[in-house]
Scaffold this active site. Structure first.
Site, PDB file in Angstrom:
ATOM      1  N   CYS A 176       7.855  13.105 -20.684  1.00  0.00           N
ATOM      2  CA  CYS A 176       6.520  13.177 -21.604  1.00  0.00           C
ATOM      3  C   CYS A 176       6.997  12.536 -22.785  1.00  0.00           C
ATOM      4  O   CYS A 176       8.054  12.053 -22.831  1.00  0.00           O
ATOM      5  CB  CYS A 176       6.209  14.816 -21.897  1.00  0.00           C
ATOM      6  SG  CYS A 176       7.532  15.591 -22.617  1.00  0.00           S
ATOM      7  N   THR A 177       6.526  12.862 -24.093  1.00  0.00           N
ATOM      8  CA  THR A 177       6.453  11.894 -25.435  1.00  0.00           C
ATOM      9  C   THR A 177       7.901  12.228 -25.712  1.00  0.00           C
ATOM     10  O   THR A 177       8.702  11.653 -26.150  1.00  0.00           O
ATOM     11  CB  THR A 177       5.440  12.471 -26.235  1.00  0.00           C
ATOM     12  OG1 THR A 177       4.167  12.134 -25.701  1.00  0.00           O
ATOM     13  CG2 THR A 177       5.567  11.473 -27.501  1.00  0.00           C
TER      14      THR A 177
END
Length: 310
Positions: free
Chosen positions: A179-180
């Protein structure tokens, strides 16, 4: 020339009296003239803050001096101006909303996927026995993702638990989540383990750290970020653009929010369509009476929706 930093971080660590902590922490951030957004819950912290390099250094030292947050991993970007306009520090039930409050199912402090550092993640990307799983929302992976990644049709992370059955066909594979910044993977990987996936990994520090330490190799497109930059470059090794304009289909790396605040859709739009539609996703939205002026960035300070009077 003033140097500014933007810090992205999270820390799963129990916080007693989390609501009062949020109030006190907001006052501390304001004393440093920081801007940003921090979520505080009993399970920990999730934040992005921005300010002068000196203020950010003071903030990191302060947080790490607290033994609860001593292991916090900060991702640091140098920016030309602060990445937010205001400072918010809010108390919520979770620091990333999964809708699952049962700690016997999800507790990242006790059980989560095995960390992969960026170099390890890069080395495993092309293996036949590996599935690369993007646990972010549609608007994020539409802008950019790792090559050959499995993406999910979800609008918010709270929709992730409903995707578990669809992922069952990958149970015999190594699952590498990303994810980020890493925070969603802590819960996503824990949930996968709970449902019988046995070989689960997560990219430590997320896409942002991968870009800094592995050059972003094989990440296609840009990475969506939750501040007024909206999107950042990640790949300096073999960059490409994968996103297309929502309106005309032309390749574009630009993502904006619809200028109609009651729509506020996240979508990719080329400059030409942005000019023609005044930063809106549709002709209908251009006629909305509360449409915000479009300055070419597509970033707006959040405007509360009006509540109709009875």
């Amino acid at each position: 020339m003033m140097i500014y930093n933007t810090l992205l971080y999270y820390c799963y660590s129990p916080i007693a009296n989390a609501e009062q902590f949020a109030t006190d922490h907001l006052a501390f951030c304001k004393s440093l003239n920081l801007v940003g957004r921090i979520i505080v819950a009993e399970e920990g912290l999730n934040g992005t803050v921005s300010g002068t390099a000196a203020a950010c250094e003071t903030y990191m030292r302060h947080l790490k001096a607290d033994e609860r947050f001593a292991k916090t991993d900060f991702k640091i970007d140098e920016v030309t101006e602060p990445s937010f306009i205001k400072m918010h520090c809010r108390y919520k039930a979770e620091i990333v909303h999964s809708g699952l409050r049962d700690t016997s199912i999800i507790n990242p402090n006790e059980k989560t996927g095995k960390y992969l550092e960026p170099a390890e993640f890069s080395e495993m990307l092309d293996r036949d026995d590996v599935i690369v799983l993007d646990v972010r929302s549609n608007y994020e992976h539409n802008l950019g993702k790792f090559k050959n990644a499995v993406t999910l049709d979800i609008e918010n992370f709270r929709d992730f638990p409903d995707q578990i059955n669809a992922l069952a066909k990958y149970k015999d594979k190594k699952i590498m989540t990303y994810c980020t910044g890493g925070i969603k993977c802590e819960k996503a990987s824990a949930l996968l383990l709970h449902h019988g996936f046995t070989d689960v990994y997560q990219l430590h520090g997320g896409i942002i750290k991968y870009g800094k330490e592995a050059g972003g190799k094989d990440f296609e497109g840009k990475c969506y970020v939750f501040d007024n930059r909206i999107a950042v470059d990640v790949n300096s090794v073999n960059p490409t653009i994968v996103s297309t304009c929502y309106n005309c289909g032309k390749t574009t790396p630009k993502m904006i929010n619809c200028a109609n605040p009651e729509c506020n859709e996240h979508f990719t739009q080329c400059d030409e369509c942005g000019d023609n539609l005044q930063g809106c996703c549709s002709v209908e939205c251009t006629t909305h009476p509360r449409k915000r002026p479009y300055d070419g960035t597509g970033y707006y300070v959040k405007v509360p929706q009006q509540v109709a009077k009875a």
